[in-house]
Design a protein around this motif. Structure first.
Motif, PDB file in Angstrom:
ATOM      1  N   ARG A  10      36.350  36.065  48.969  1.00  0.00           N
ATOM      2  CA  ARG A  10      35.576  37.273  49.180  1.00  0.00           C
ATOM      3  C   ARG A  10      35.327  37.908  47.823  1.00  0.00           C
ATOM      4  NH1 ARG A  10      38.398  41.911  49.514  1.00  0.00           N
ATOM      5  NH2 ARG A  10      36.925  42.710  51.042  1.00  0.00           N
ATOM      6  N   ARG A  11      34.294  38.691  47.733  1.00  0.00           N
ATOM      7  CA  ARG A  11      33.931  39.279  46.460  1.00  0.00           C
ATOM      8  C   ARG A  11      35.015  40.235  45.983  1.00  0.00           C
ATOM      9  NH1 ARG A  11      28.108  42.243  45.187  1.00  0.00           N
ATOM     10  NH2 ARG A  11      28.313  42.212  42.913  1.00  0.00           N
ATOM     11  N   GLN A  12      35.335  40.181  44.693  1.00  0.00           N
ATOM     12  CA  GLN A  12      36.397  40.967  44.088  1.00  0.00           C
ATOM     13  C   GLN A  12      37.762  40.672  44.724  1.00  0.00           C
ATOM     14  OE1 GLN A  12      33.456  42.798  45.035  1.00  0.00           O
ATOM     15  NE2 GLN A  12      32.708  42.302  42.981  1.00  0.00           N
ATOM     16  N   GLY A  13      37.916  39.479  45.277  1.00  0.00           N
ATOM     17  CA  GLY A  13      39.199  39.094  45.845  1.00  0.00           C
ATOM     18  C   GLY A  13      40.019  38.266  44.876  1.00  0.00           C
ATOM     19  N   GLN A  14      41.205  37.852  45.338  1.00  0.00           N
ATOM     20  CA  GLN A  14      42.081  37.046  44.505  1.00  0.00           C
ATOM     21  C   GLN A  14      41.470  35.659  44.289  1.00  0.00           C
ATOM     22  OE1 GLN A  14      44.772  38.004  42.991  1.00  0.00           O
ATOM     23  NE2 GLN A  14      44.937  40.049  43.885  1.00  0.00           N
ATOM     24  N   ILE A  15      41.849  35.032  43.172  1.00  0.00           N
ATOM     25  CA  ILE A  15      41.368  33.700  42.822  1.00  0.00           C
ATOM     26  C   ILE A  15      42.500  32.705  43.071  1.00  0.00           C
ATOM     27  CG2 ILE A  15      40.482  32.224  40.985  1.00  0.00           C
ATOM     28  CD1 ILE A  15      39.282  34.681  39.680  1.00  0.00           C
TER      29      ILE A  15
END
Length: 415
Positions: A10-15
């Motif tokens: 999800r956008r701006q989520g964890q990688i």
């Protein structure tokens, strides 16, 4: 070709990192991966030849497969469903009069679970809301409460510097920010200057904390007099950007020295570095409200004074007692047998002889004194009234030694 790829669901989520083999992948490609919650649909946002620090190589899983046009259509459908679920949830919250703010809705790729992110000033009883959502969407529902920092990360905003907030652009994990960081940087403690749009302390205060900590460990303490090779001097200020310190001599002359020259000038047995004070000072309420609740709770626990020790655990002022020199050991006393001998006698069942108790049988036993009667008079001795052996009271003549009426044996029937 990169060996590891970083995937964001999800956008701006964890990688999260996965193995790219045996597929040939590039940036911004959509892929399907297997997670503990099921199949996940994400975007490649990083390509690396090695794993970053803190990632276990054994826990890294391979990519399931690249996404197809059909998978992209399913993801588009899930996004439409998330927008519809957000409107429906907001109407349900207004109908149930719940004091909460819905931030975002996330739906798994296979529609096995829906997550509703919200903020609230306190705890909220949303059981009726969950029942309504389950009845409408027929899937697992999770309501997850987040903080104001994560809310700003999801929504996005402009910071005091005029650019997009760091949490929206590239920050993925939030580090705790304290008032001490602002004090170390000599900033004016104005809540409007050191707080962001989320109402918490600026995230950028933690960017240079290591540099300031290193500088303060090498810089002298301000306001203290030092004996140097050029005479006594008093430090007045320090400059981290020039790595220098300003001092005042006895003649009132102000001089600047680098920290390297200052360390060489100070005479031995002089305090060279500034003392690091880790104790938290009293922070005003308007500044304490800018810190995260977790950091605020830790600071409150550190400020608590330790409980006083119990009376039995307190050390005695005289310390441990020392044995008296004039007191003999029990083994050296001639009037008592040895401890081993007494233990053998106790095991055989024999009682040790006590010469001081032989004359006790010849002593007359003292007669107990008569207690006053019901009328408060004492009966004279030799009145002939029998006495009770236990307490000395007069024995009742009407008392019989035979069985009571209720315990008397029943007469046998005559034939």
């Amino acid at each position: 070709m990169a060996q590891y790829v970083g995937v964001s669901f999800r956008r701006q989520g964890q990688i999260y990192f996965f193995l790219s083999t045996p597929f040939v992948l590039s940036m911004h490609d959509m892929v399907l991966v297997k997670t503990e919650e099921g199949i996940g649909f994400g975007e490649i946002v990083a390509l690396r030849d090695d794993l970053p620090e803190g990632v276990d190589p054994e826990a890294v899983k391979p990519i399931y497969r690249p996404a197809t046009a059909e998978d992209t259509a399913i993801d588009r459908e899930n996004r439409e469903l998330a927008r519809e679920a957000r409107k429906y949830c907001q109407r349900s919250m207004a109908r149930l009069h719940l004091d909460m703010k819905l931030v975002d809705v996330e739906i798994y790729f296979d529609k096995s679970k829906m997550i509703f992110y919200f903020t609230a000033p306190g705890r909220v009883d949303f059981r009726e809301l969950v029942k309504d959502l389950v009845r409408n969407y027929r899937t697992r529902i999770e309501l997850r409460q987040i903080g104001v920092r994560h809310e700003t990360q999801m929504i996005g905003a402009l910071g005091n510097c005029g650019q997009m907030c760091c949490c929206r652009r590239y920050l993925r994990r939030f580090e705790p920010v304290t008032i001490k960081m602002a004090k170390d940087q000599n900033l004016f403690l104005n809540p409007a200057k050191i707080s962001g749009v989320c109402g918490r302390l600026l995230c950028c205060l933690a960017y240079e904390k290591d540099n300031y900590a290193d500088f303060q460990s090498r810089a002298p303490k301000l306001g203290r007099r030092y004996m140097t090779t050029q005479g006594p001097m008093k430090t007045i200020r320090a400059n981290m950007f020039r790595d220098s310190v300003s001092v005042v001599t006895e003649n009132g002359e102000e001089l600047d020295f680098s920290l390297t020259d200052w360390a060489a000038m100070v005479l031995p047995d002089q305090p060279r570095g500034a003392a690091q004070d880790d104790s938290s000072d009293d922070v005003p309420a308007e500044l304490a409200a800018l810190m995260d609740p977790e950091v605020r709770g830790q600071a409150g626990r550190q400020d608590r004074r330790p409980k006083p020790m119990r009376k039995e655990n307190r050390p005695r002022p005289g310390g441990d007692r020392q044995p008296r020199p004039d007191r003999q050991e029990r083994a050296d006393r001639p009037d008592r047998p040895d401890r081993a001998e007494r233990q053998d006698r106790s095991e055989r069942g024999e009682r040790p002889e006590r010469p001081d108790r032989q004359d006790r049988a010849d002593r007359p036993r003292p007669r107990p004194e008569a207690q006053p009667g019901e009328g408060g008079e004492r009966r004279p001795e030799g009145s002939g009234q029998p006495r009770d052996r236990r307490d000395g009271r007069p024995r009742d003549k009407r008392r019989r030694s035979g069985p009571r009426k209720d315990q008397a044996p029943k007469p046998t029937e005559q034939q």
